[in-house]
Design an enzyme around this catalytic site. Structure first.
Site, short mmCIF file in Angstrom:
data_model
loop_
_atom_site.label_atom_id
_atom_site.label_comp_id
_atom_site.label_asym_id
_atom_site.label_seq_id
_atom_site.Cartn_x
_atom_site.Cartn_y
_atom_site.Cartn_z
N GLY A 132 0.78 -1.25 0.00
CA GLY A 132 0.00 0.00 0.00
C GLY A 132 0.80 1.29 0.00
CB SER A 138 1.33 5.75 1.54
OG SER A 138 0.93 5.99 0.22
CB ILE A 139 -0.95 4.88 6.53
CG1 ILE A 139 -1.95 6.03 6.68
CG2 ILE A 139 -0.71 4.19 7.87
CD1 ILE A 139 -3.34 5.61 7.13
CG ASP A 162 -4.35 -5.63 -9.22
OD1 ASP A 162 -5.15 -5.68 -8.26
OD2 ASP A 162 -4.67 -5.20 -10.35
CB VAL A 163 -5.07 -7.32 -3.48
CG1 VAL A 163 -3.79 -7.19 -2.66
CG2 VAL A 163 -5.84 -6.01 -3.54
CB ILE A 220 -4.65 -2.64 0.18
CG1 ILE A 220 -3.14 -2.83 -0.06
CG2 ILE A 220 -5.42 -2.73 -1.13
CD1 ILE A 220 -2.77 -4.22 -0.55
CE1 TYR A 257 -13.53 5.67 5.14
CE2 TYR A 257 -14.62 3.84 6.24
CZ TYR A 257 -13.48 4.42 5.74
OH TYR A 257 -12.28 3.76 5.82
CE LYS A 275 -10.57 0.72 5.72
NZ LYS A 275 -9.30 0.12 5.24
NE ARG A 314 -5.15 18.13 6.12
CZ ARG A 314 -6.40 18.49 5.85
NH1 ARG A 314 -6.99 18.09 4.75
NH2 ARG A 314 -7.06 19.28 6.68
CB THR A 315 -3.36 9.31 2.71
OG1 THR A 315 -4.71 8.82 2.76
CG2 THR A 315 -2.72 9.19 4.07
#
Ligand code: NAD
Length: 255
Positions: A12, A18-19, A64-65, A92, A155, A162, A192-193
């Site tokens: 990811g 990115s986190i 690519d999952v 991801i 969301y 999730k 902020r991503t």
């Protein structure tokens, strides 16, 4: 050096925001030998610019999952190059913008499948690929958000994805526990991503978080990364199947 002689696969990483990139830096700082997962050429070009900041040059592994052969190839490479894995980070998620902007009631069948496939089923794919490489046990960590249990504005289908991800964490933890493979979720406050940019009115969400959280401020990248490091390391060896909140106490507050 918490992760000395350990091998990790961090998925990811899209760019410096990115986190996953912050987590990769924390693991690298603690001595972990890393493989970074990326989706396509655009992400790879970003990662090529970033990796000069790491202490050890990471292996770059495309994945690519949504494609079984891509996941299989990624773990074949990891098996060949590392021979083992001690930790895997799942960072991801994807949903179509129209499925985040509109009413959840109107989510299309395709949009629903896509969001759940990329954001939740993908954890099965990574866990299945990692299992044979985690003969000595290990830690799998997946990034999640409070929208899994609360109806957060804009969301929508991602909240449902999730919820599936968090439930999957518990099933995987229960099945892989006898092999000393731990599976946990890390529920982060808004950051902020690139992915966050897809959420309408994200700035309002960000502001509200600071105003209403117990710590009266926003979540910082480094505190998310340090908790992921903890969940990957032996320090968390007694924890599995949990979702740990790194949200400055937003979740525990009354309205
Ligand atoms: P990001 O955009 O940097 O990362 C999302 C990643 O998903 C990207 O690297 C992208 O390439 C990858 N991805 C998308 N489709 C893929 C596919 N088919 N195969 C492989 N990879 C794919 O954004 P981020 O905010 O760092 O997101 C990382 C995780 O953190 C996500 O699960 C997100 O839901 C979660 N999270 C984010 C926040 C936030 O506020 N940013 C809060 C809580 C949880």
């Amino acid at each position: 050096m918490l992760m000395q002689d350990k091998f990790g696969y961090v998925t990811g990483v899209a760019n410096h925001r990115s986190i996953a990139w912050s987590i990769a830096r924390a693991l690298d700082r603690e001595g972990c030998r890393l493989a970074l997962g990326y989706l396509g050429e655009r992400e790879k070009q970003e990662i090529d610019k970033l990796v000069v900041d790491l202490k050890q040059t990471p292996l770059l592994v495309s994945c690519d999952v949504t494609k079984d052969e891509s996941v299989q190839e990624a773990f074949a490479v990891l098996g060949r190059e590392f021979g083992r894995l001690d930790c895997v980070v799942h960072a991801i998620a994807f949903a179509r913008r129209e499925d985040l902007d509109g009413r959840y009631t109107d989510t299309s069948r395709d949009g629903y499948h896509l969001a759940l496939d990329v954001s939740a089923f993908s954890l099965n794919c990574l866990a299945r690929g990692a299992e044979p490489l985690m003969g000595a046990g290990g830690g799998i960590v997946a990034l999640t958000y409070l929208g899994s249990e609360r109806a957060m504005a804009n969301y929508n289908v991602m909240g449902v994805a999730k919820a599936a991800l968090e439930s999957g964490i518990r099933y995987l933890a229960s099945e892989l526990g006898p092999k000393a493979i731990r599976v946990n979720g890390l529920s982060a406050g808004p950051l902020r991503t690139l992915a966050a940019r897809g959420i309408k009115d994200f700035s309002a969400m960000h502001k509200m978080h600071a105003a209403r959280s117990a710590l009266k401020r926003n979540t910082e990248m480094e505190e998310v990364a340090d908790t992921a490091l903890f969940l990957c390391s032996h320090l968390s060896r007694g924890i599995t199947g949990e979702v740990i909140y790194v949200d400055g106490g937003y979740r525990i507050m009354g309205m």
